[in-house]
Design an enzyme around this catalytic site. Structure first.
Site, mmCIF file in Angstrom:
data_model
loop_
_atom_site.group_PDB
_atom_site.id
_atom_site.type_symbol
_atom_site.label_atom_id
_atom_site.label_comp_id
_atom_site.label_asym_id
_atom_site.label_seq_id
_atom_site.Cartn_x
_atom_site.Cartn_y
_atom_site.Cartn_z
ATOM 1 N N ARG A 52 0.836 -1.207 0.000
ATOM 2 C CA ARG A 52 0.000 0.000 0.000
ATOM 3 C C ARG A 52 0.870 1.255 0.000
ATOM 4 O O ARG A 52 0.565 2.236 -0.683
ATOM 5 C CB ARG A 52 -0.946 -0.008 1.202
ATOM 6 C CG ARG A 52 -1.959 1.120 1.180
ATOM 7 C CD ARG A 52 -3.043 0.966 2.221
ATOM 8 N NE ARG A 52 -2.529 1.129 3.568
ATOM 9 C CZ ARG A 52 -3.261 0.986 4.684
ATOM 10 N NH1 ARG A 52 -4.554 0.669 4.584
ATOM 11 N NH2 ARG A 52 -2.725 1.147 5.872
ATOM 12 N N LYS A 151 -2.665 6.948 1.283
ATOM 13 C CA LYS A 151 -2.528 7.240 2.717
ATOM 14 C C LYS A 151 -1.512 8.376 2.841
ATOM 15 O O LYS A 151 -0.331 8.178 3.095
ATOM 16 C CB LYS A 151 -2.087 5.985 3.473
ATOM 17 C CG LYS A 151 -2.325 6.078 4.957
ATOM 18 C CD LYS A 151 -2.292 4.718 5.618
ATOM 19 C CE LYS A 151 -2.285 4.787 7.119
ATOM 20 N NZ LYS A 151 -3.412 5.477 7.749
ATOM 21 N N GLU A 184 -16.285 6.154 5.617
ATOM 22 C CA GLU A 184 -15.436 5.582 6.660
ATOM 23 C C GLU A 184 -15.313 6.607 7.774
ATOM 24 O O GLU A 184 -15.787 7.735 7.645
ATOM 25 C CB GLU A 184 -14.058 5.234 6.102
ATOM 26 C CG GLU A 184 -13.293 6.442 5.582
ATOM 27 C CD GLU A 184 -11.900 6.106 5.075
ATOM 28 O OE1 GLU A 184 -11.337 5.092 5.514
ATOM 29 O OE2 GLU A 184 -11.384 6.876 4.243
HETATM 30 N N1 PMP Z 1 -9.406 4.825 7.147
HETATM 31 C C1 PMP Z 1 -8.570 5.820 7.470
HETATM 32 C C2 PMP Z 1 -8.896 7.190 7.048
HETATM 33 C C3 PMP Z 1 -7.403 5.539 8.199
HETATM 34 O O1 PMP Z 1 -6.554 6.532 8.518
HETATM 35 C C4 PMP Z 1 -7.132 4.211 8.575
HETATM 36 C C5 PMP Z 1 -5.866 3.868 9.298
HETATM 37 N N2 PMP Z 1 -5.732 4.502 10.521
HETATM 38 C C6 PMP Z 1 -8.055 3.212 8.249
HETATM 39 C C7 PMP Z 1 -9.174 3.555 7.511
HETATM 40 C C8 PMP Z 1 -7.824 1.787 8.627
HETATM 41 O O2 PMP Z 1 -6.794 1.250 7.844
HETATM 42 P P1 PMP Z 1 -5.846 0.098 8.383
HETATM 43 O O3 PMP Z 1 -6.715 -1.020 8.792
HETATM 44 O O4 PMP Z 1 -4.984 -0.247 7.224
HETATM 45 O O5 PMP Z 1 -5.089 0.660 9.528
#
Ligand code: PMP
Length: 285
Positions: A52, A151, A184
């Site tokens: 990622r 990200k 989300e």
């Molecule tokens: N959405 C956002 C906006 C995030 O910043 C994160 C991670 N903190 C997630 C979802 C969850 O992603 P992951 O399971 O890869 O940590």
């Protein structure tokens, strides 16, 4: 002992781990990162996180000055240097030092650093009793503007929604997308359970495709829980039987109230089942 930070190829004590005020990561949020967990001496989904990170880099035209294998080794070195067996790791790549002015052309070398530390996202009792969240009026970034799949170091979109949560006295806020569908939370993905089915917004709702989300979808399939990526509205949240959030920092955290409406009756059975399965998976691999 001072934490050892991996910075541009070297382990340095925390107080010496400094970045220039001319770094575009700071000046413009021009950079990317990963939040990664180590459990019981093992990095959870290391390959998926690195994948990622490199995809985020590709999307913003940033060349990471190390091969994936080198960064994987750097992660292990950082954990070993700090004698961690359970840690939260922050891996950051900035555009590097440039001039004032946004052009990334002026930044010669991206900076890479790795912090291994600990994290507690939410108080313990919320994992037992569930948390309250709100829906924010701040919508998630339009995917054609800055794709939430990247990200990036620019979390202002999420921070503005987080302010709404803080104002409402709750730890998290759900953001809708530009079409009004559930997207989300500010730092977590969201799931609901309805009539025995596990539902979560699809990637094209404009979400960060969470690695915990993927792990939970996999665990649901292994447990023969019907799981679907489906567009959800606020109505679906309000009328859900169960709700929970997932994230590297948050892990699996139950939600029992949304916009002051109770969801189900306390923490639901599928939420508990998946949370327990998740904890087994991260510890046992
Ligand atoms: N959405 C956002 C906006 C995030 O910043 C994160 C991670 N903190 C997630 C979802 C969850 O992603 P992951 O399971 O890869 O940590």
């Amino acid at each position: 002992m001072d934490l050892q930070i991996w910075l541009d190829g070297k382990l340095v004590p925390k107080k010496e781990a400094c970045i220039s005020v001319y770094d575009h990561g700071l000046l413009y949020g021009d950079g990317i990162f990963e939040g990664i967990r180590q459990y019981n001496g093992r990095v959870f989904e290391k390959e998926a996180h690195l994948q990622r990170l490199y995809e985020s880099a590709q999307a913003i035209r940033l060349t990471i000055p190390y091969a994936k294998e080198q960064l994987a080794r750097a992660l292990d070195e950082t954990l070993a240097a700090n004698h961690f067996r359970d840690a939260y790791i922050r891996l950051v790549v900035t555009r590097g030092v440039g001039y004032l002015g946004i052009s990334p052309k002026n930044c010669e070398t991206p900076s890479v650093f790795i912090i291994a530390d600990t994290i507690q996202m939410y108080p313990h009792e919320m994992y037992d009793k569930g948390m309250s969240i709100i829906t924010a009026s701040t919508i998630r970034n339009h995917p054609n503007s800055l794709s939430p799949k990247v990200k990036s170091l620019n979390y202002l979109n999420n921070i503005l929604a987080k302010w709404e949560a803080i104002d409402a006295g709750v730890p998290e806020a759900v953001m809708l997308n530009h079409l009004g569908y559930v997207c989300e939370c500010t730092g977590d993905n969201i799931f609901i359970v309805k009539n025995g089915q596990l539902l979560t917004p699809p990637e094209d709702a404009g979400i960060l495709v969470g690695i915990t989300r993927q792990a939970v979808l996999g665990l649901a399939r292994e447990a023969n829980i019907p799981a679907f990526e489906r567009s959800l509205t606020r109505f679906d949240l309000y009328s859900a039987d169960e709700c929970f959030l997932t994230g590297t920092g948050a892990e699996v955290v139950p939600v029992t109230r949304i916009d002051n409406r109770p969801i189900g009756s306390g923490v639901g059975p599928l939420t508990r089942q998946l949370s327990e399965a998740f904890h087994r998976r991260v510890r046992e691999g």
